[in-house]
Design an enzyme around this catalytic site. Structure first.
Site, PDB file in Angstrom:
ATOM      1  N   GLU A   1       0.923   4.149  -2.968  1.00 16.03           N
ATOM      2  CA  GLU A   1       0.425   5.496  -2.688  1.00 16.03           C
ATOM      3  C   GLU A   1       1.508   6.567  -2.658  1.00 16.03           C
ATOM      4  O   GLU A   1       1.213   7.744  -2.862  1.00 16.03           O
ATOM      5  CB  GLU A   1      -0.345   5.495  -1.358  1.00 16.03           C
ATOM      6  CG  GLU A   1      -1.586   4.620  -1.426  1.00 16.03           C
ATOM      7  CD  GLU A   1      -2.587   4.911  -0.347  1.00 16.03           C
ATOM      8  OE1 GLU A   1      -2.177   5.261   0.777  1.00 16.03           O
ATOM      9  OE2 GLU A   1      -3.795   4.786  -0.627  1.00 16.03           O
TER      10      GLU A   1
ATOM     11  N   GLU B   1       0.825  -1.208   0.000  1.00 15.12           N
ATOM     12  CA  GLU B   1       0.000   0.000   0.000  1.00 15.12           C
ATOM     13  C   GLU B   1       0.862   1.262   0.000  1.00 15.12           C
ATOM     14  O   GLU B   1       0.557   2.233  -0.703  1.00 15.12           O
ATOM     15  CB  GLU B   1      -0.937   0.009   1.215  1.00 15.12           C
ATOM     16  CG  GLU B   1      -2.101  -0.945   1.096  1.00 15.12           C
ATOM     17  CD  GLU B   1      -3.158  -0.482   0.088  1.00 15.12           C
ATOM     18  OE1 GLU B   1      -3.103   0.675  -0.364  1.00 15.12           O
ATOM     19  OE2 GLU B   1      -4.035  -1.295  -0.257  1.00 15.12           O
TER      20      GLU B   1
ATOM     21  N   GLU C   1      -1.628  13.841  -3.544  1.00 12.36           N
ATOM     22  CA  GLU C   1      -0.449  14.608  -3.160  1.00 12.36           C
ATOM     23  C   GLU C   1       0.172  13.943  -1.940  1.00 12.36           C
ATOM     24  O   GLU C   1      -0.559  13.429  -1.084  1.00 12.36           O
ATOM     25  CB  GLU C   1      -0.894  16.050  -2.810  1.00 12.36           C
ATOM     26  CG  GLU C   1       0.228  16.971  -2.414  1.00 12.36           C
ATOM     27  CD  GLU C   1      -0.278  18.368  -2.000  1.00 12.36           C
ATOM     28  OE1 GLU C   1      -1.506  18.614  -2.075  1.00 12.36           O
ATOM     29  OE2 GLU C   1       0.560  19.186  -1.589  1.00 12.36           O
TER      30      GLU C   1
END
Ligand SMILES: [Zn+2]
Length: 179
Positions: free
Chosen positions: A94, A90, A140
């Protein structure tokens, strides 16, 4: 329409009608056909905290629930997937960074979304490679000082973990190396 697991109507194994029956001191969903009990449990989520000096890495959510709000990079453990492998996967999806997961910084139950109850595990991460770049659900990624986190935060338990980090647990997180 809300449909949480306790409201499920049909057995996932045989399609039989489920009904609520008292088993011990709890109501359980029991299949009227195959007699299986459908146990309803929270999902497991994993988050990784990476530190640079007195700053930690946050992500601003793009798509999915809570768009625009900030969270510690996180995701769900898949079926048959190891907890720590899920945290590494993960975080890479990300943030673009490859981490080794170390200490468990915190474990909390999450009740903020009544349709999706979870148990979250927050790990300290040591960055071992990659290039910082937002991906997957995040729009972001950015470091913020422990004392000046971004706002709003998506999850109340991230705020709880932040408070725990400020109380001294942040020293359990390895310093970000020069890559
Ligand atoms: Zn059944």
């Amino acid at each position: 329409m809300s449909c949480t697991p306790p409201q499920y109507r049909f057995c996932p194994c045989c399609g039989g009608v489920l009904s609520s029956r008292l088993r011990g001191d709890r109501e359980r969903l029991v299949c009227s056909n195959c007699r299986r009990v459908l146990y309803v449990n929270p999902a497991v989520g994993v988050a990784v905290v990476v530190r640079r000096g007195d700053q930690i890495l946050w992500g601003r959510r793009g798509r999915g629930p809570y768009p625009g709000a900030w969270c510690l990079p996180c995701g769900y453990v898949e079926w048959r997937e190891d907890l720590r492998a899920a945290a590494v996967r993960e975080f890479r999806e990300e943030t673009g960074l490859l981490v080794e997961v170390g200490e468990v910084l915190a474990v909390h139950s999450n009740f903020h979304d009544p349709e999706r109850l979870t148990v979250g595990v927050w790990f300290a991460g040591r960055v071992v490679g990659g290039i910082l770049q937002a991906g997957d659900d995040l729009a972001e990624v950015r470091f913020y000082p422990l004392d000046a986190p971004p706002a709003p935060l998506a999850f109340p338990t991230d705020a709880l973990v932040l408070a725990e980090l400020k109380q001294g647990k942040a020293r359990l997180i390895p310093e970000l190396p020069d890559l």
